[in-house]
Design a protein around this motif. Structure first.
Motif, PDB file in Angstrom:
ATOM      1  N   VAL A  51      11.962  80.431   5.445  1.00 20.12           N
ATOM      2  CA  VAL A  51      12.814  79.333   5.893  1.00 20.12           C
ATOM      3  C   VAL A  51      13.148  79.552   7.367  1.00 20.12           C
ATOM      4  CG1 VAL A  51      15.035  78.207   5.539  1.00 20.12           C
ATOM      5  CG2 VAL A  51      13.763  79.071   3.581  1.00 20.12           C
ATOM      6  N   ASN A  52      12.997  78.481   8.170  1.00 17.87           N
ATOM      7  CA  ASN A  52      13.374  78.584   9.582  1.00 17.87           C
ATOM      8  C   ASN A  52      14.299  77.424   9.961  1.00 17.87           C
ATOM      9  OD1 ASN A  52      11.755  76.291  10.112  1.00 17.87           O
ATOM     10  ND2 ASN A  52       9.974  77.539  10.589  1.00 17.87           N
ATOM     11  N   ALA A  53      14.795  77.455  11.188  1.00 20.26           N
ATOM     12  CA  ALA A  53      15.784  76.465  11.631  1.00 20.26           C
ATOM     13  C   ALA A  53      15.234  75.041  11.587  1.00 20.26           C
ATOM     14  CB  ALA A  53      16.270  76.801  13.033  1.00 20.26           C
ATOM     15  N   HIS A  54      13.976  74.862  11.964  1.00 23.77           N
ATOM     16  CA  HIS A  54      13.386  73.519  11.931  1.00 23.77           C
ATOM     17  C   HIS A  54      13.295  72.984  10.505  1.00 23.77           C
ATOM     18  CE1 HIS A  54      11.941  74.499  16.054  1.00 23.77           C
ATOM     19  NE2 HIS A  54      12.262  73.228  16.214  1.00 23.77           N
ATOM     20  N   MET A  55      12.943  73.857   9.571  1.00 19.19           N
ATOM     21  CA  MET A  55      12.857  73.440   8.170  1.00 19.19           C
ATOM     22  C   MET A  55      14.234  73.014   7.666  1.00 19.19           C
ATOM     23  SD  MET A  55      11.698  75.679   4.898  1.00 19.19           S
ATOM     24  CE  MET A  55      11.868  75.059   3.242  1.00 19.19           C
ATOM     25  N   ILE A  56      15.244  73.812   7.961  1.00 18.41           N
ATOM     26  CA  ILE A  56      16.603  73.507   7.493  1.00 18.41           C
ATOM     27  C   ILE A  56      17.100  72.195   8.081  1.00 18.41           C
ATOM     28  CG2 ILE A  56      19.015  74.265   7.562  1.00 18.41           C
ATOM     29  CD1 ILE A  56      17.905  77.160   7.429  1.00 18.41           C
ATOM     30  N   THR A  57      16.916  71.992   9.377  1.00 16.72           N
ATOM     31  CA  THR A  57      17.418  70.759   9.985  1.00 16.72           C
ATOM     32  C   THR A  57      16.636  69.538   9.514  1.00 16.72           C
ATOM     33  OG1 THR A  57      16.071  71.154  11.963  1.00 16.72           O
ATOM     34  CG2 THR A  57      18.365  71.863  12.050  1.00 16.72           C
ATOM     35  N   THR A  58      15.329  69.663   9.382  1.00 18.14           N
ATOM     36  CA  THR A  58      14.520  68.538   8.912  1.00 18.14           C
ATOM     37  C   THR A  58      14.886  68.186   7.472  1.00 18.14           C
ATOM     38  OG1 THR A  58      12.714  69.197  10.373  1.00 18.14           O
ATOM     39  CG2 THR A  58      12.169  67.674   8.589  1.00 18.14           C
ATOM     40  N   MET A  59      15.011  69.213   6.629  1.00 18.66           N
ATOM     41  CA  MET A  59      15.416  68.949   5.243  1.00 18.66           C
ATOM     42  C   MET A  59      16.810  68.340   5.197  1.00 18.66           C
ATOM     43  SD  MET A  59      13.898  71.743   2.616  1.00 18.66           S
ATOM     44  CE  MET A  59      14.511  70.808   1.249  1.00 18.66           C
ATOM     45  N   GLY A  60      17.718  68.832   6.035  1.00 18.97           N
ATOM     46  CA  GLY A  60      19.078  68.287   6.076  1.00 18.97           C
ATOM     47  C   GLY A  60      19.087  66.809   6.428  1.00 18.97           C
ATOM     48  N   LEU A  61      18.289  66.432   7.417  1.00 16.91           N
ATOM     49  CA  LEU A  61      18.208  65.016   7.801  1.00 16.91           C
ATOM     50  C   LEU A  61      17.606  64.166   6.683  1.00 16.91           C
ATOM     51  CD1 LEU A  61      17.049  65.385  11.515  1.00 16.91           C
ATOM     52  CD2 LEU A  61      19.248  64.492  10.708  1.00 16.91           C
TER      53      LEU A  61
END
Length: 176
Positions: free
Chosen positions: A5-15
Motif C-alpha cells: 500500500v502506498n500514498a497514491h493508492m490510499i488517496t485514489t481509493m479514498g476519492l
C-alpha cells in the motif's frame, strides 16, 4: 505479486470511496425493497486499478461510511457482504484487462444474478419477514434488472474505454 500500500493508492481509493458514498446515498434512489445507484462506475474504476480484493475492501468501506453518515434503513451485514462480493466481481473482470463489450456485459450480468437476483432477495426476506417468493421482493428487482442491465453495461464500456489507464496506473505502481 504482493502489493504494498502506498500514498497514491490510499488517496485514489479514498476519492473513489467518497464518490461511491455520494452516488449511493445522496444521488441514488432507495426504497424499502429497491436501490438504484451509479456506484458501479467508481467501483469499476477501482476494479481496474486495484483488483478484486482491494475493490471488495473499498466497497465495504464505502458501504459502512454510507450507513454511518446517511443511513436510510437499518444496518444489515448481508448488504455489506454484497458490497464486498460486487467489488470483487468488478476487480475480477477489469483488473489488468481491456474493457470490452463482452466483459462489460458479463460483469453486469454476473453482478445482477449474484447480487440482485440471489443474495439481495434473501436478505430482504430475512429483514422484512417476507416469504422469498413474494412479489413485493421480486417485481421491482426484475424490472430494475431488465432496465439497468443494458444501461449499466453501456456505461461501464464507455467509461472504461475513455479512461486514461496508463496515466492513472503510472502513479499507482505497487512494489514487491
Amino acid at each position: 505479486m504482493k502489493r504494498k500500500v502506498n500514498a497514491h493508492m490510499i488517496t485514489t481509493m479514498g476519492l473513489l470511496i467518497a464518490l461511491m458514498v455520494v452516488l449511493s446515498r445522496i444521488v441514488g434512489f432507495e426504497s424499502q425493497y429497491l436501490k438504484i445507484t451509479f456506484t458501479f462506475v467508481p467501483e469499476m474504476v477501482m476494479g481496474m486499478l486495484f483488483g478484486p480484493f482491494w475493490t471488495g475492501i473499498g466497497a465495504v468501506i464505502a458501504d459502512l461510511i454510507g450507513m454511518a453518515l446517511f443511513a436510510k434503513s437499518t444496518f444489515f451485514i448481508g448488504f455489506t457482504l454484497n458490497a464486498f462480493i460486487g467489488g470483487a466481481i468488478y476487480g475480477f473482470f477489469f483488473y489488468n484487462k481491456e474493457v470490452t463489450w463482452k466483459n462489460a456485459i458479463l460483469c453486469t450480468l454476473t453482478n445482477t444474478i449474484i447480487i440482485s437476483l440471489i443474495l439481495t432477495p434473501i436478505w430482504l426476506a430475512i429483514m422484512y419477514n417476507q416469504p422469498l417468493t413474494s412479489w413485493v421482493i421480486w417485481a421491482p428487482r426484475l424490472v430494475k434488472s431488465v432496465i439497468m442491465l443494458p444501461v449499466q453495461s453501456a456505461m461501464i464500456y464507455f467509461v472504461g474505454r475513455v479512461l486514461p489507464m496508463k496515466r492513472l496506473t503510472k502513479n499507482l505502481k505497487f512494489t514487491a
